[in-house]
Design a protein around this motif. Structure first.
Motif, mmCIF file in Angstrom:
data_model
loop_
_atom_site.group_PDB
_atom_site.id
_atom_site.type_symbol
_atom_site.label_atom_id
_atom_site.label_comp_id
_atom_site.label_asym_id
_atom_site.label_seq_id
_atom_site.Cartn_x
_atom_site.Cartn_y
_atom_site.Cartn_z
ATOM 1 N N VAL A 171 36.016 1.618 21.993
ATOM 2 C CA VAL A 171 36.413 1.546 21.485
ATOM 3 C C VAL A 171 37.642 2.130 22.318
ATOM 4 O O VAL A 171 37.495 1.699 23.401
ATOM 5 C CB VAL A 171 35.017 3.544 22.244
ATOM 6 N N PRO A 172 39.062 2.656 21.062
ATOM 7 C CA PRO A 172 40.250 2.478 21.913
ATOM 8 C C PRO A 172 40.121 3.116 23.002
ATOM 9 O O PRO A 172 40.026 5.125 22.684
ATOM 10 C CB PRO A 172 41.050 2.365 20.909
ATOM 11 N N VAL A 173 40.281 2.972 24.087
ATOM 12 C CA VAL A 173 40.692 3.948 25.451
ATOM 13 C C VAL A 173 41.607 4.138 26.096
ATOM 14 O O VAL A 173 41.925 2.979 25.850
ATOM 15 C CB VAL A 173 39.240 4.139 26.235
ATOM 16 N N GLN A 183 28.492 10.191 25.129
ATOM 17 C CA GLN A 183 29.778 10.536 24.083
ATOM 18 C C GLN A 183 30.238 8.516 22.925
ATOM 19 O O GLN A 183 30.655 8.588 22.674
ATOM 20 C CB GLN A 183 30.446 10.487 25.073
ATOM 21 N N TYR A 224 30.464 10.155 14.854
ATOM 22 C CA TYR A 224 31.756 10.939 13.579
ATOM 23 C C TYR A 224 31.986 9.883 13.129
ATOM 24 O O TYR A 224 32.222 10.292 11.868
ATOM 25 C CB TYR A 224 32.417 11.380 14.935
ATOM 26 N N GLU A 225 32.141 8.386 13.026
ATOM 27 C CA GLU A 225 33.150 7.526 12.455
ATOM 28 C C GLU A 225 31.434 7.221 11.680
ATOM 29 O O GLU A 225 32.224 6.497 10.389
ATOM 30 C CB GLU A 225 33.463 6.477 13.484
ATOM 31 N N LEU A 248 30.093 9.204 9.836
ATOM 32 C CA LEU A 248 29.853 10.394 9.076
ATOM 33 C C LEU A 248 31.365 10.278 8.228
ATOM 34 O O LEU A 248 31.237 10.675 6.644
ATOM 35 C CB LEU A 248 30.033 12.035 9.734
ATOM 36 N N ARG A 249 32.467 9.844 8.979
ATOM 37 C CA ARG A 249 33.741 10.005 8.379
ATOM 38 C C ARG A 249 33.109 8.848 7.461
ATOM 39 O O ARG A 249 34.434 9.163 6.140
ATOM 40 C CB ARG A 249 34.665 9.618 9.366
ATOM 41 N N PRO A 266 35.778 1.183 15.965
ATOM 42 C CA PRO A 266 34.244 2.474 15.643
ATOM 43 C C PRO A 266 34.393 2.174 14.205
ATOM 44 O O PRO A 266 33.250 2.904 13.680
ATOM 45 C CB PRO A 266 33.797 3.871 16.615
ATOM 46 N N GLU A 267 35.778 2.906 13.606
ATOM 47 C CA GLU A 267 36.349 3.117 12.421
ATOM 48 C C GLU A 267 35.724 2.471 11.253
ATOM 49 O O GLU A 267 35.027 1.837 10.697
ATOM 50 C CB GLU A 267 37.543 3.632 12.154
ATOM 51 N N LEU A 321 28.114 9.564 20.192
ATOM 52 C CA LEU A 321 28.408 10.931 19.366
ATOM 53 C C LEU A 321 29.759 9.614 19.122
ATOM 54 O O LEU A 321 29.868 10.064 17.668
ATOM 55 C CB LEU A 321 29.641 11.990 20.873
ATOM 56 N N LEU A 322 30.871 9.050 19.618
ATOM 57 C CA LEU A 322 32.194 9.041 18.665
ATOM 58 C C LEU A 322 31.844 7.916 17.595
ATOM 59 O O LEU A 322 32.236 8.092 16.248
ATOM 60 C CB LEU A 322 32.720 8.624 19.269
#
Lengths: 255, 255
Positions: free
Chosen positions: B143-145, B156, B163-164, B166-167, B101-102, B159-160
């Motif tokens: 997503v790394p899980v 979720q 979050y990435e 925004l980051r 995601p990042e 969400l993740l």
């Protein structure tokens, strides 16, 4: 402290402080296990423990709940920890370092690799952590969110922090080298309890209405110091020596 | 496409593909708005639209639902996009780049800054995205899980990813320079539809039972190419020219 040392070192404790709904505890357990975390600590869950709704929601992550450590207070929860993080959107009035979840989990991983034991505090659903919890932390953790709409719930906050924990395993390691064993929260707490007793006898906390904020500032100041177990012993000796210079006053005030 | 251009450029479309429970759509809206995202696209929600449960769950984020674009198919949803990401734990059998995601949100932000329009696909709760959806994507996002327990739900995952997003605003910018307008998914799709028609007439898809996988491979191959609008026009001309060298066969087969 009966756990194998290897387990104690491998990951942070995720401490849910006074969680309200069992469903949220169960969802937090799932969120943790998604990222390989399984050390949950529960501080005085509102609806008691064990909780059927938590188990139903946790589903495949029920073993996280089975192994959760149940304690009565945040002070007890963080006792074994050498470094405590508090997730909070507020708390900026306390002078403590504030990190993003990414920076905090990279820091936590470096500390754990250096032999520290780390705890992360998550507050109750509606209110978040109270000042009495936050003063116990060395570092605050704030998720970057839209300032116009910040509505992360408990399990979402656990999810994002756990995600950053897993990610931190790939990040370049920030080395933290201790030349001595770091102090635990319990050791720091005991030092401050004794110091406050001594200061009370010396009528340091005056006027009475400022007592609470003076103690919070004192604890915050110490939370920022990277104290070792030896430092704690030294400070005990220092405070004792200072106080014993006024035996007359101590005797008078302790009656 | 009646939206102001500035809005279209500012952020990705988050496309919920065939979401099942209204509560999850509402939770996804909240997750988006937490990170400043408000462009939701809904593909054929199972329980119809509008949905009272979605509104009740969205609470303060109801305006995300109010402004959601409702479409009948994933093809329609991604039509205006120049780059499509598909969040999936599977899909590795398709030869497409897979990003965290990042990395994906850093890539999306760079593309948006370069004038592209970006969409991110999220699959239905139980099953995730189907292969027919995934082939529409240029890039997969995973997503790394914890491989032993991977149970991220729809909200979720949103969400993740949010979050990435925004980051990524704080991350160093990866420059993407287009010398020509990038092709949209609709333009790419149209090119491939025409190509497949031509190949059908040329009896390219044989034996019949391999037809599906041959088309998927073809679409996947094109999805990896950074095609511009001009490239698309050129390829149309190329395919037409090739097919027109066999007018007899075309006439015979199209009867």
């Amino acid at each position: 402290m009966n756990e194998p040392a290897a387990l104690a070192l491998a990951e942070p404790d995720f401490v849910l402080v006074r969680p309200q709904m069992g469903e949220n505890v169960g969802a937090a357990a799932r969120a943790m296990l998604n990222f390989g975390l399984s050390r949950m600590v529960l501080v005085a869950p509102r609806d008691g423990w064990p909780n059927d709704r938590a188990v139903a929601t946790a589903s495949g992550a029920a073993r996280v709940l089975d192994n959760a450590r149940l304690v009565a207070s945040t002070v007890e929860a963080v006792g074994p920890a050498t470094h405590v993080y508090a997730t909070t959107a507020r708390g900026r009035e306390l002078v403590k370092p504030v990190m993003t979840p990414e920076a905090a989990m990279a820091d936590a991983r470096a500390r754990i690799r250096a032999g520290e034991r780390v705890a992360v505090l998550f507050g109750p659903e509606r209110t978040g952590l109270e000042t009495d919890d936050i003063v116990l932390a060395n570092t605050l953790v704030t998720v970057p969110v839209n300032p116009g709409f910040a509505s992360l719930n408990l399990a979402q906050c656990v999810l994002l922090t756990g995600y950053e924990w897993l990610r931190s395993g790939d990040a370049p390691l920030r080395e933290i080298a201790w030349t001595d064993a770091p102090a635990t929260a319990a050791e720091r707490r005991h030092l401050l309890d004794r110091l406050e007793e001594r200061l009370d006898r010396a009528r340091f906390f005056w006027p009475e209405e400022r007592r609470g904020s003076m103690i919070a500032n004192l604890r915050t100041m110490f939370s920022r110091m990277a104290l070792t177990a030896t430092d704690i012993r030294t400070l005990h000796a220092v405070f004792r020596a200072l106080a014993d210079r006024h035996p007359a006053r101590r005797d008078r005030d302790s009656q």
